[in-house]
Each structure stands twice: as structure tokens, then as C-alpha cells.
Motif scaffolding. Structure first.
Motif, PDB file in Angstrom:
ATOM      1  N   ILE A  58      -4.155 -66.905  28.884  1.00 63.36           N
ATOM      2  CA  ILE A  58      -3.230 -66.178  27.957  1.00 63.36           C
ATOM      3  C   ILE A  58      -2.995 -64.938  28.875  1.00 63.36           C
ATOM      4  O   ILE A  58      -1.707 -64.352  28.923  1.00 63.36           O
ATOM      5  N   LEU A  59      -3.975 -64.421  29.560  1.00 65.94           N
ATOM      6  CA  LEU A  59      -3.832 -63.203  30.350  1.00 65.94           C
ATOM      7  C   LEU A  59      -3.561 -63.193  31.674  1.00 65.94           C
ATOM      8  O   LEU A  59      -2.755 -62.478  32.387  1.00 65.94           O
ATOM      9  N   GLY A  60      -3.988 -64.527  32.195  1.00 65.25           N
ATOM     10  CA  GLY A  60      -3.609 -64.554  33.737  1.00 65.25           C
ATOM     11  C   GLY A  60      -4.891 -64.169  34.404  1.00 65.25           C
ATOM     12  O   GLY A  60      -6.090 -63.716  33.840  1.00 65.25           O
ATOM     13  N   GLU A  61      -4.935 -64.790  35.783  1.00 62.81           N
ATOM     14  CA  GLU A  61      -6.169 -64.821  36.355  1.00 62.81           C
ATOM     15  C   GLU A  61      -6.406 -63.386  37.165  1.00 62.81           C
ATOM     16  O   GLU A  61      -5.516 -62.536  37.130  1.00 62.81           O
ATOM     17  N   GLY A  62      -7.454 -62.761  37.232  1.00 63.20           N
ATOM     18  CA  GLY A  62      -8.026 -61.636  37.636  1.00 63.20           C
ATOM     19  C   GLY A  62      -7.666 -60.350  36.795  1.00 63.20           C
ATOM     20  O   GLY A  62      -7.788 -59.291  37.107  1.00 63.20           O
ATOM     21  N   VAL A  63      -7.501 -60.541  35.367  1.00 63.78           N
ATOM     22  CA  VAL A  63      -7.211 -59.586  34.408  1.00 63.78           C
ATOM     23  C   VAL A  63      -8.613 -59.164  33.648  1.00 63.78           C
ATOM     24  O   VAL A  63      -8.890 -57.948  33.355  1.00 63.78           O
TER      25      VAL A  63
END
Length: 267
Positions: A143-148
Motif C-alpha cells: 500500500i505505502l511502497g518500499e522504504g516508508v
């Protein structure tokens, strides 16, 4: 941006004056990482102690968590503003989803979007999750993307080493914050821990904290005793040997203490 100190002062189950005193003692002793949550009912006391301590706000890494009844689009950000007001600050360093919703009454998409909005609006510096299983963490990263996602805060101590969750977090550069590191004192009575403590001329608590640190876990024990607060900070000077670490690795027994009826299906 500030990094999260590996040792923080937790405030779970601390109310009113006890919460204020504990945070004040921790800050005076040298802690610069404080962990609270909306549901603890002590954000105002934590905020007062931070102000009264005279420690500059920029030196403190402050975490709070949004409770499950505030996950909807209508209530999420207003609850964060309310937390900031109680904490007497205009931002928190880390904001967490306290527990994932079992019933999906509010979708993960909705509450994580609100969590990200809090960051985008500058109310929080970093965002993360707590008590997420591997399946839920994978979903959150989708949902948020990697590294978030900065951290997954989960129960970790020598009796519950949570290896599958730790492995997935590390593979995705998500910090593991281990809460209840002493398992309500159970691991401090363990013969192996006591023996290792004696060999290092350290306390059992210092051995557990050194084990957490050497495994790259952040941890947030709470205490109301000045002696313990100060003693825990000294765990920094303890370095466990490879054989110490191997012995502690054998203590894992799936001894889970935080398991309310709304908990997810654990890994």
C-alpha cells in the motif's frame, strides 16, 4: 532526521503521576527516546514531563500510536492533532498504527493512507506499524511502497524471539522495536540469563538489553524506579560473547504475553 535511539523509555500501564515521574526520571538520566500511545491515557503527562525536563524538544525521539477506534478518514488526523496538543509539541518523531484491525471495519488502505497523510502534512517525521504479522506487513508495504514503514513494534524478548517477523522486517529495512523485553520480569529470573549476568558483573536486565542491542532491536522497557532506569542505560557497556548469544537463542519458547482477543493470527 533523528534516528531512533535503540533504548527508549516505555510508558505502557503508567498512569498520571507515575507516568510523569517515570518520563522525567528517564530524561534526567539521559534517555532521549520516549514511547507512548493514545490508549495509554498518559500523553498529557508525557508532554508535561518533556516540557518540565528542559531537555530541548529536538533532542527527544517521541513515539505515539493511533488507537483502533480512530482509524477512519474522519477521525484519524483529528486524533493526531489531539495527541500533539496533549504532548505539547507540534510534531512526533514516529507515529504508529497500534494494532491492525482484525475485522477490516476500516480497510488497511484507508488507515495507512491517513497515516501517510499525517507525515505529508508534517505532523510526524516517520511512520510505522505495531503488532503486524508478516502477511499484514507485506500488505502495508504494498500500500505505502518500499522504504516508508520505519518500524514494526512487536513483542520481543528471549522467551519470544519472533524470528519469522524479525527476518521479514530486516529483509525490508524495517526496524524491529521489541516491547516488553523482560516479559514482565519472567526472563530476569531465568537461570541462564542470571549466570551470564554474573559472568559479566551485570544485572539480568542489562544482559537482556545488551542482547536486544546486539540483535539490532530497538527496545522500550518501562520503569518507575530511578535505580532501574539508570541501570538500564548502563547496558551500553555490556558486550555479550558469541557463546552468550547462542545460549540466549536457545531460550525461545513462544512465551507470548500480549495476546488480546483483537490480536491477529500470529506468525
Amino acid at each position: 532526521m533523528k534516528t531512533m535511539p535503540y533504548l527508549g523509555a516505555g510508558t505502557f500501564r503508567l498512569k498520571e503521576q507515575a507516568a510523569y515521574d517515570s518520563v522525567m526520571m528517564a530524561l534526567k538520566a539521559g534517555y532521549r527516546h520516549i514511547d507512548t500511545a493514545q490508549i495509554y491515557g498518559n500523553e498529557a503527562e508525557v508532554g508535561n514531563a518533556m516540557v518540565d525536563s528542559n531537555v530541548p524538544r529536538k533532542e527527544i525521539f517521541l513515539t505515539t500510536k493511533v488507537w483502533m477506534d480512530k482509524f477512519s478518514k474522519e477521525t484519524f488526523l483529528p486524533s493526531v492533532h489531539e495527541s500533539l496538543e496533549k504532548l505539547k509539541t507540534d510534531y512526533v518523531d514516529l507515529l504508529l498504527i497500534h494494532w491492525p484491525l482484525k475485522n477490516e471495519e476500516v480497510s488497511m488502505q484507508e488507515y495507512l493512507t491517513e497515516l501517510k497523510a499525517a507525515k505529508d502534512q508534517g505532523l510526524v517525521k516517520q511512520i510505522g506499524v505495531s503488532n503486524f504479522t508478516n502477511a499484514q506487513l507485506k500488505q502495508a508495504i504494498e500500500i505505502l511502497g518500499e522504504g516508508v514503514i520505519y518500524t514494526n513494534q512487536v513483542e520481543v524478548h528471549p522467551y519470544l524471539q519472533n524470528r519469522k517477523v524479525v527476518e521479514l522486517c530486516k529483509a525490508n529495512d524495517v526496524i524491529v522495536t521489541g516491547y516488553m523485553p523482560f516479559a514482565y520480569g519472567d526472563v530476569l529470573k531465568d537461570e541462564t540469563i542470571i549466570r551470564i549476568a554474573d559472568s559479566h558483573k551485570a544485572t539480568p536486565a542489562q544482559i537482556v538489553l545488551a542482547w536486544m542491542r546486539q540483535n539490532d532491536f530497538v527496545t522500550i522497557p518501562s520503569s518507575t524506579k530511578q535505580k532501574n532506569i539508570e541501570s538500564n542505560l548502563k547496558a551500553d557497556s555490556v558486550t555479550l560473547s558469541q557463546s552468550d548469544l547462542e545460549e540466549i537463542a536457545t531460550l525461545d519458547r513462544n512465551h507470548r504475553l500480549a495476546n488480546p482477543d483483537f490480536a491477529p493470527e500470529w506468525d
